[in-house]
Design an enzyme around this catalytic site. Structure first.
Site, PDB file in Angstrom:
ATOM      1  N   CYS A   1      18.461 -15.136 -11.924  1.00  0.00           N
ATOM      2  CA  CYS A   1      18.379 -13.676 -11.991  1.00  0.00           C
ATOM      3  C   CYS A   1      16.910 -13.243 -12.119  1.00  0.00           C
ATOM      4  O   CYS A   1      16.148 -13.384 -11.172  1.00  0.00           O
ATOM      5  CB  CYS A   1      19.257 -13.124 -13.100  1.00  0.00           C
ATOM      6  SG  CYS A   1      19.590 -11.346 -12.916  1.00  0.00           S
TER       7      CYS A   1
ATOM      8  N   HIS B   1      24.028 -14.879 -11.905  1.00  0.00           N
ATOM      9  CA  HIS B   1      24.093 -15.733 -13.096  1.00  0.00           C
ATOM     10  C   HIS B   1      25.141 -16.819 -12.883  1.00  0.00           C
ATOM     11  O   HIS B   1      26.244 -16.549 -12.408  1.00  0.00           O
ATOM     12  CB  HIS B   1      24.469 -14.904 -14.327  1.00  0.00           C
ATOM     13  CG  HIS B   1      23.415 -13.919 -14.733  1.00  0.00           C
ATOM     14  ND1 HIS B   1      22.380 -14.238 -15.577  1.00  0.00           N
ATOM     15  CD2 HIS B   1      23.241 -12.612 -14.385  1.00  0.00           C
ATOM     16  CE1 HIS B   1      21.605 -13.178 -15.752  1.00  0.00           C
ATOM     17  NE2 HIS B   1      22.109 -12.183 -15.050  1.00  0.00           N
TER      18      HIS B   1
ATOM     19  N   GLU C   1      25.132 -19.240 -15.624  1.00  0.00           N
ATOM     20  CA  GLU C   1      25.174 -19.749 -17.001  1.00  0.00           C
ATOM     21  C   GLU C   1      26.029 -18.894 -17.929  1.00  0.00           C
ATOM     22  O   GLU C   1      26.274 -19.260 -19.073  1.00  0.00           O
ATOM     23  CB  GLU C   1      23.742 -19.808 -17.557  1.00  0.00           C
ATOM     24  CG  GLU C   1      23.178 -18.491 -18.065  1.00  0.00           C
ATOM     25  CD  GLU C   1      22.830 -17.449 -17.016  1.00  0.00           C
ATOM     26  OE1 GLU C   1      22.267 -16.410 -17.387  1.00  0.00           O
ATOM     27  OE2 GLU C   1      23.132 -17.658 -15.822  1.00  0.00           O
TER      28      GLU C   1
END
Length: 237
Positions: A88, A178, A180
């Site tokens: 990001c 993203h 994670e």
């Protein structure tokens, strides 16, 4: 050979999340630097086998004090072929550090559970090659990469935000999305129940796709992954 990966946390609300345990179980040791708490970034990547830069609420073009040092590290990572992953904001900084352009998106906020589509070039990529054609991801960004650096290769795209993932050189990758983020982290970003439920619904699918992706990144860093093409691309007619 060391097994330490440098992880830069730009924002306390966007920590290493699920990515951390995935990297550890694949054999890496995390050295997490938190410049937002005043922790100093190293001048170079000596002693590290990999480099990960996380997201945050800042814009890549902000005058955030540690961004110049961080972008310098990203350039050194590419120059010295240290496996690098920017997520990001981290991906935006990777692009900007190499001459790309990051701007406030005219398409507005992209948020929640989304799909991105692999580009043809991703088929020959050691990290993106094994991914499904349209993997699940989590999005939360106002800015976007409007121009990739010269020589960068587009890995994934979407209709409203054309640059979703890219590679610079042969060992540095950036993602707009993203990978994670778990439900708890996302819920800390927004109180919109429908969006939270949507992100929660894709958690199992995301782990199925992005955990092996993280393992491949670790294996590359440890010299355990072939950098040869994963498969031959079919010609586009």
């Amino acid at each position: 050979m060391t097994n330490v990966v440098l992880v830069v946390e730009n924002d306390p609300t966007d920590d290493v999340g699920r990515l951390g345990p995935w990297l550890v179980e694949a054999g890496l040791q995390l050295d997490i630097k938190r410049p937002h708490l005043g922790e100093e970034l190293p001048e170079d990547l000596d002693g590290y086998v990999a480099f990960v830069v996380l997201g945050g609420e800042q814009s890549a073009f902000d005058d955030t004090p540690w961004f110049p040092r961080l972008e310098s590290l990203m350039r050194k990572g590419v120059r010295h072929r240290v496996p690098t992953l920017g997520i990001c904001l981290g991906g935006q900084l990777l692009a900007q550090a190499h001459g790309g352009r990051v701007e406030r998106s005219e398409a507005g906020l992209e948020i929640g559970a989304k799909l991105v589509a692999k580009r043809d070039a991703a088929g020959n990529d050691p990290l993106f090659g094994p991914l499904p054609f349209a993997p699940d991801v989590v999005q939360y960004h106002y800015d976007e990469i409007t121009q990739l650096p010269a020589g960068a290769v587009l890995m994934a795209a979407s209709p409203r935000y054309p640059v979703q993932a890219f590679r610079i050189g042969d060992r540095a990758w950036g993602t707009q999305f993203h990978l994670e983020t778990d439900t708890k982290m996302f819920a800390g970003w927004t109180g919109t129940e429908a969006l939270i439920e949507g992100v929660d619904a894709i958690q199992e699918d995301m782990e199925e796709v992005w955990r092996p992706f993280a393992h491949r990144f670790a294996q590359l860093a440890l010299g355990q992954l072939s950098e040869s093409p994963t498969r031959e691309n079919l010609p586009l007619l």
